[in-house]
Design a protein around this motif. Sequence first.
Motif: not given
Length: 72
Positions: A25-32, A37-47
């Motif tokens: 899994v990976s953490e993805v930080d999105v800044i608006t 900052v919204v952090t999503a934990v998604i699979t590394t495969r999805s990244v």
Amino acid sequence: MGLLAVNARNQFRGHIQEIIEGPVVSEVDVITPSGLVVTAVITTRSVDELNLCVGREVVALVKSTEVSIAIL
């Protein structure tokens, strides 16, 4: 699938600020635009499949059935 087909009412448009990749899994930080900052934990495969990278414009979709709060 377009955004209108997704059943998530809370949507935050922004840019990827950071990606911390793990083996599964990976953490993805999105800044608006407002600086949230919204952090999503998604699979590394999805990244990889979404070709996510720092600076890319994305929409963070938030769907939650529960939010808990504790006092300090």
